[in-house]
Design an enzyme around this catalytic site. Sequence first.
Site, PDB file in Angstrom:
ATOM      1  N   PRO A  58       0.326   4.780   1.410  1.00  0.00           N
ATOM      2  CA  PRO A  58      -0.796   5.344   0.645  1.00  0.00           C
ATOM      3  C   PRO A  58      -0.755   6.876   0.626  1.00  0.00           C
ATOM      4  O   PRO A  58      -1.472   7.506  -0.154  1.00  0.00           O
ATOM      5  CB  PRO A  58      -2.036   4.823   1.385  1.00  0.00           C
ATOM      6  CG  PRO A  58      -1.564   4.467   2.751  1.00  0.00           C
ATOM      7  CD  PRO A  58      -0.121   4.085   2.627  1.00  0.00           C
ATOM      8  N   GLU A  91      -0.641  -0.301  11.354  1.00  0.00           N
ATOM      9  CA  GLU A  91      -1.098   1.068  11.085  1.00  0.00           C
ATOM     10  C   GLU A  91      -0.030   1.909  10.401  1.00  0.00           C
ATOM     11  O   GLU A  91      -0.261   3.065  10.038  1.00  0.00           O
ATOM     12  CB  GLU A  91      -1.516   1.764  12.395  1.00  0.00           C
ATOM     13  CG  GLU A  91      -2.787   1.218  13.016  1.00  0.00           C
ATOM     14  CD  GLU A  91      -3.970   1.255  12.059  1.00  0.00           C
ATOM     15  OE1 GLU A  91      -4.160   2.288  11.387  1.00  0.00           O
ATOM     16  OE2 GLU A  91      -4.689   0.243  11.980  1.00  0.00           O
ATOM     17  N   ARG A 115      12.890  -3.385 -15.399  1.00  0.00           N
ATOM     18  CA  ARG A 115      12.815  -3.477 -16.864  1.00  0.00           C
ATOM     19  C   ARG A 115      13.368  -2.234 -17.558  1.00  0.00           C
ATOM     20  O   ARG A 115      13.552  -2.243 -18.774  1.00  0.00           O
ATOM     21  CB  ARG A 115      11.387  -3.818 -17.324  1.00  0.00           C
ATOM     22  CG  ARG A 115      10.344  -2.801 -16.925  1.00  0.00           C
ATOM     23  CD  ARG A 115       8.936  -3.349 -17.112  1.00  0.00           C
ATOM     24  NE  ARG A 115       8.611  -3.622 -18.506  1.00  0.00           N
ATOM     25  CZ  ARG A 115       8.364  -2.694 -19.417  1.00  0.00           C
ATOM     26  NH1 ARG A 115       8.412  -1.419 -19.084  1.00  0.00           N
ATOM     27  NH2 ARG A 115       8.053  -3.029 -20.646  1.00  0.00           N
ATOM     28  N   ASP A 133       6.518   1.592 -25.036  1.00  0.00           N
ATOM     29  CA  ASP A 133       5.507   1.218 -24.057  1.00  0.00           C
ATOM     30  C   ASP A 133       4.594   2.385 -23.721  1.00  0.00           C
ATOM     31  O   ASP A 133       4.947   3.536 -23.900  1.00  0.00           O
ATOM     32  CB  ASP A 133       6.170   0.752 -22.752  1.00  0.00           C
ATOM     33  CG  ASP A 133       6.667  -0.668 -22.856  1.00  0.00           C
ATOM     34  OD1 ASP A 133       6.144  -1.411 -23.695  1.00  0.00           O
ATOM     35  OD2 ASP A 133       7.586  -1.018 -22.093  1.00  0.00           O
TER      36      ASP A 133
HETATM   37  N1  SAH Z   1      -2.734   3.805   8.526  1.00  0.00           N
HETATM   38  C1  SAH Z   1      -2.063   3.984   7.267  1.00  0.00           C
HETATM   39  C2  SAH Z   1      -2.164   2.747   6.389  1.00  0.00           C
HETATM   40  C3  SAH Z   1      -1.384   1.587   6.891  1.00  0.00           C
HETATM   41  S1  SAH Z   1      -1.486   0.225   5.845  1.00  0.00           S
HETATM   42  C4  SAH Z   1      -2.700   5.119   6.516  1.00  0.00           C
HETATM   43  O1  SAH Z   1      -3.934   5.168   6.462  1.00  0.00           O
HETATM   44  O2  SAH Z   1      -1.988   5.960   5.938  1.00  0.00           O
HETATM   45  C5  SAH Z   1      -0.007  -0.641   6.244  1.00  0.00           C
HETATM   46  C6  SAH Z   1       1.146  -0.435   5.304  1.00  0.00           C
HETATM   47  O3  SAH Z   1       0.794  -0.859   4.005  1.00  0.00           O
HETATM   48  C7  SAH Z   1       1.647   0.983   5.137  1.00  0.00           C
HETATM   49  O4  SAH Z   1       2.568   1.328   6.141  1.00  0.00           O
HETATM   50  C8  SAH Z   1       2.316   0.938   3.764  1.00  0.00           C
HETATM   51  O5  SAH Z   1       3.643   0.499   3.849  1.00  0.00           O
HETATM   52  C9  SAH Z   1       1.495  -0.115   3.048  1.00  0.00           C
HETATM   53  N2  SAH Z   1       0.528   0.468   2.106  1.00  0.00           N
HETATM   54  C10 SAH Z   1      -0.815   0.529   2.274  1.00  0.00           C
HETATM   55  N3  SAH Z   1      -1.407   1.099   1.223  1.00  0.00           N
HETATM   56  C11 SAH Z   1      -0.439   1.408   0.348  1.00  0.00           C
HETATM   57  C12 SAH Z   1      -0.421   2.045  -0.926  1.00  0.00           C
HETATM   58  N4  SAH Z   1      -1.533   2.472  -1.504  1.00  0.00           N
HETATM   59  N5  SAH Z   1       0.777   2.210  -1.534  1.00  0.00           N
HETATM   60  C13 SAH Z   1       1.913   1.799  -0.947  1.00  0.00           C
HETATM   61  N6  SAH Z   1       1.960   1.195   0.266  1.00  0.00           N
HETATM   62  C14 SAH Z   1       0.805   1.015   0.911  1.00  0.00           C
END
Ligand code: SAH
Length: 252
Positions: free
Chosen positions: A89, A116, A153, A168
């Site tokens: 994220p 986490e 794609r 697209d």
């Molecule tokens: N503690 C972290 C979130 C961990 S969630 C933080 O707040 O930054 C667990 C896993 O889900 C992450 O390691 C990632 O690989 C995935 N993940 C969660 N949200 C995501 C998002 N918006 N985009 C891509 N991967 C995501």
Amino acid sequence: MKVEVISLFPEFVEQVVKVGIPRKALDCGALQFNARDLRNYSDGADRRVDDRPYGGGPGMVMEPGPLSDAIAAAKTAIGSSAKVIAMSPQGIPMTQALMKALSAEPGLILICGRYEGLDERVTPQIDLEVSLGDFVLSGGELAAMVLVDAVARLLPGVLGHEGSAEADSFSAGLLDHPHYTRPPLWRDAPVPDVLLSGDHAKIARWRLKQALGATFLKRPDLIEKLDLSRTHAELLREFLSEHSGEKNQASK
Ligand code: SAH
């Protein structure tokens, strides 16, 4: 393109290449895909790859050892020039421009976090962090699958001429124009005459006008980023005078 996905749920990630266009990309050889089970790189007999966080607090953290070994194995399989991407994220947001750039890479290694997230010390082995959006998923698998779908794609030879990705949404900074198919009259709603005219120049002009209009109404932020040519600005004005009763959806 060669893609490796490192995950605790490889059988889940594999679903992305089981159907539709990603499957076709695989079948025609444009895409080579492997989901690598991170547990195979656990250093314990219990196949664990996570442990408690130093400093305390809730949740578990993915250990650096298994991740690093899995990345090394993926590189051995598809080449050391493959780009290592952690789904996170905290990463740069997925956009069509990013997908286009990634589709030109010879190889991608996608790391799916759980719990986490990853031990910070694997960071030097990661080239890029990519996010699906400003929300937190329970794991990186869905984000990796979205990336694989959007990239597959765009690989050469995957979409036929009629399914070309160029029209697209986002390709030219605009949303796509509306589409119609048979029947020509459905529940009192006709297909716009121009689409039945057989006049390709007129159809192209109409589609561009609709694309400009849809973008203006639905995503004004995208229009603001464009330096509209005089013809485009004129077409947009024409669209707006024809749709003067419609509200800007973004302001609803
Ligand atoms: N503690 C972290 C979130 C961990 S969630 C933080 O707040 O930054 C667990 C896993 O889900 C992450 O390691 C990632 O690989 C995935 N993940 C969660 N949200 C995501 C998002 N918006 N985009 C891509 N991967 C995501």
